[in-house]
Design a protein around this motif. Sequence first.
Motif, short mmCIF file in Angstrom:
data_model
loop_
_atom_site.label_atom_id
_atom_site.label_comp_id
_atom_site.label_asym_id
_atom_site.label_seq_id
_atom_site.Cartn_x
_atom_site.Cartn_y
_atom_site.Cartn_z
N SER A 86 46.05 52.64 43.12
CA SER A 86 46.40 51.56 42.11
C SER A 86 45.59 50.28 42.59
N THR A 87 45.94 50.65 43.43
CA THR A 87 45.36 48.37 44.12
C THR A 87 44.15 48.10 44.15
N ARG A 88 43.68 49.39 44.75
CA ARG A 88 41.49 49.23 45.06
C ARG A 88 41.03 49.56 43.39
N LEU A 89 41.96 49.92 42.25
CA LEU A 89 41.31 50.21 40.97
C LEU A 89 41.75 48.71 40.49
N LEU A 90 42.73 48.69 40.24
CA LEU A 90 43.34 46.80 39.85
C LEU A 90 42.42 45.71 40.40
N MET A 91 41.70 46.05 41.88
CA MET A 91 41.16 44.91 41.87
C MET A 91 39.60 44.96 41.39
N ASP A 92 38.93 46.30 41.16
CA ASP A 92 37.59 47.20 40.08
C ASP A 92 37.77 46.13 39.06
N TYR A 93 38.65 46.75 38.60
CA TYR A 93 39.44 46.14 36.68
C TYR A 93 38.85 44.36 36.90
N LEU A 94 39.49 44.06 37.67
CA LEU A 94 39.67 42.01 37.48
C LEU A 94 37.77 42.06 37.61
N ASN A 95 36.58 42.67 38.94
CA ASN A 95 36.08 42.44 39.42
C ASN A 95 35.12 41.36 38.22
N GLU A 96 34.97 42.06 37.49
CA GLU A 96 33.59 41.66 36.21
C GLU A 96 34.64 40.10 35.90
N TYR A 97 35.84 39.91 35.70
CA TYR A 97 35.89 38.65 35.26
C TYR A 97 36.48 37.56 36.18
N THR A 98 37.25 38.15 37.69
CA THR A 98 37.65 36.80 38.61
C THR A 98 36.39 37.47 39.31
N TYR A 99 35.22 37.65 39.33
CA TYR A 99 33.53 37.29 39.95
C TYR A 99 33.27 36.49 40.34
N ASP A 100 33.79 34.84 39.12
CA ASP A 100 32.98 33.46 39.09
C ASP A 100 33.87 32.61 39.57
N ALA A 101 35.67 32.95 39.88
CA ALA A 101 36.61 32.69 40.72
C ALA A 101 35.88 32.95 42.26
N GLN A 102 35.69 34.56 42.50
CA GLN A 102 35.15 34.01 44.30
C GLN A 102 33.71 33.39 44.68
N VAL A 103 33.16 33.34 43.19
CA VAL A 103 31.96 32.26 43.53
C VAL A 103 32.08 31.09 44.26
N VAL A 104 33.40 30.60 43.50
CA VAL A 104 32.91 29.16 43.97
C VAL A 104 34.07 28.30 44.92
N GLY A 105 34.75 29.47 45.44
CA GLY A 105 36.02 30.12 46.64
C GLY A 105 36.84 30.14 46.15
N LEU A 106 37.22 30.56 45.10
CA LEU A 106 38.75 31.37 44.11
C LEU A 106 39.11 31.92 45.19
N TYR A 107 39.84 32.84 45.54
CA TYR A 107 39.91 34.06 46.24
C TYR A 107 41.09 34.81 46.03
N TYR A 108 40.84 35.34 45.53
CA TYR A 108 42.35 36.44 45.29
C TYR A 108 41.77 38.68 45.95
N ALA A 109 43.17 38.52 46.93
CA ALA A 109 43.70 40.68 47.05
C ALA A 109 44.56 40.63 46.37
N ILE A 110 44.57 42.28 46.16
CA ILE A 110 45.93 42.68 46.00
C ILE A 110 45.35 44.33 47.02
N SER A 111 46.44 43.88 47.93
CA SER A 111 46.31 45.46 48.81
C SER A 111 47.53 46.44 48.55
N HIS A 112 47.35 47.74 49.54
CA HIS A 112 48.91 48.32 49.69
C HIS A 112 49.25 47.60 50.72
N THR A 113 50.45 47.83 51.19
CA THR A 113 50.85 47.10 52.36
C THR A 113 52.17 48.62 52.75
N ASP A 114 53.29 48.26 53.37
CA ASP A 114 53.50 49.48 54.09
C ASP A 114 55.21 49.64 53.07
N ASN A 115 55.30 48.65 52.68
CA ASN A 115 56.61 48.14 51.24
C ASN A 115 56.31 48.81 50.60
#
Length: 549
Positions: free
Chosen positions: A349-378
């Motif tokens: 689910s976290t990977r799919l969320l990153m996948d769905y957001l990529n189209e919109y947020t890629y421009d943010a990453q290009v200018v140095g504005l990064y995000y991540a949704i990752s699975h944790t132990d809890n």
Amino acid sequence: MKQSLNGYELNIAVGRSGCNVENKAPIQKLRNLERDRIHSSFPGQPCTPKHLQVIVKFFPVKRGHKLIITWPKTPGIHHYMEGPSRYLGHLIGHEGEGSLFYVLMKLGWATSLSVGELDWTVEFSFFKVVIELTDVGHGNAKHIIGLLFKYITLLQQSGVCKWIFDEVSAICEMTFHYQDKIPTIDYVVKYSSNMQLYPSKDWLVGSSLPSTFSPEVIQSALNELTPNNVRIFWESTSFDGHTELTEPWYGTAFSVEKIIGSTIQEWMKRTPKEDLHFPCPNVFIPTDVSIKNMKEKVNIPLLLRKSQYSRLCYKHDTTFSTPKAYVKLDFYCPFASNSPEATVLTDISTRLLMDYLNEYTYDAQVVGLYYAISHTDNGFQVTLTGYSHKLEILLETVIAKITTFEIKVDRFYVIKELVIKEYENYKFQHPYQQAMYHCSLLVKDGSWPWINELEGLSVLEPGHLSRFYPQILSRIFIECYALYNNQGIESNEAEFMIQHVEDVLFMGIKPLSQALFLSQHLTNRVDNLKKVVTCCYTKEGLKDFQLFS
């Protein structure tokens, strides 16, 4: 800024206008030494005609498929002020709507794409496009190559756009002036290398700041990316037993096939009818990069806000003095890791969320504005970092996607395939990595063996995730940490941010989430191994090596 060069101290004022050098000792001796040195030279391109227009297929150890398309080209170092490779990399490597990767991802053919000028010297260089393929993409590799050349042809025929160059130049400008510090040894190696390549006024900036718009130079670089000048490397485990040659160093099995330009033209004609076009202007480029200086420095984060739903710690950055922010939200979810199947579903689910957001947020990453949704132990974690001016807009977008998550069946199977390959490639990791994994498995509570997770993964379908995802959000607690340094961004802005997250998740007529019970607040539990006890755990690995922890 002060630097020392071979024992001679120089005062260097850095800027694109040049470096003003005040000699505190005669520098002519240095110039004579430089003139008398013997420099190695490798004139001309290393690829002869027989090395061009080829497809090299080879069989890797790890499971997967990859295309590596390369062109020998004029080294970009000769035109570092014009930045032709940066311009090409920005467009061919773009991931927004209408880009090559957007089309490949929509078709379910690729999981990643990277572009750039690599393996360069002053005499020659290579421009590379690397595409990680899905199983379906491997079966359509020739269509993918056709789409790549179709997009390159679009760029060649459309001409060079000044607004795109200006955008690339502005991004490079911000990246250079607000870059993070690097280790001293890396700094010395980088800039001593620059001294061999650039005039003295550009020793520190190198090729980091393309500022001269030259359509002719960029168009010339584009025109080098032709079917007659290409080398294609096609990597896949499906080539086992279908190659005729073996390279002598690592024993890699491979084969070489010649292709002609008309063959690629035919692949271009047979590609799916997809709308490839230029990207839109980037709305995430920050315009407010002012920095606020605090009169009173606070060394530890302050607990600004606490409720039954969340806890917020805030600190004003008084160390790095950059207009950047760091925000981390830990979502504690009791149902996210209570079984191997739950662990895998949360990860997907976290990977799919990153996948769905990529189209919109890629421009943010290009200018140095990064995000991540990752699975944790809890549960899972949302991290945002970069220029604080537009960070809140990005956070609102990420939270909106989390709360309106829907399963796209085609993307589910693409992500599932990717995760399966990662699990199956686990046994090919370095022994020390496997030893660390088994050690954590032994001492950490709530860990599941990867083989159990793989077994659960193999039978999962989209319906399982659609039923499970609401459980992840049904009861949560959010730990938030915010670090800011930007004029106008105060601690109350961080409070408004976490309040917005609470409103979206916990408020309304039918809230998605409820607060955790006190007994559900989680802690990580790890066995405390006493020093006097010697523990030995042996695990059989590949090629007769043993793992100990």
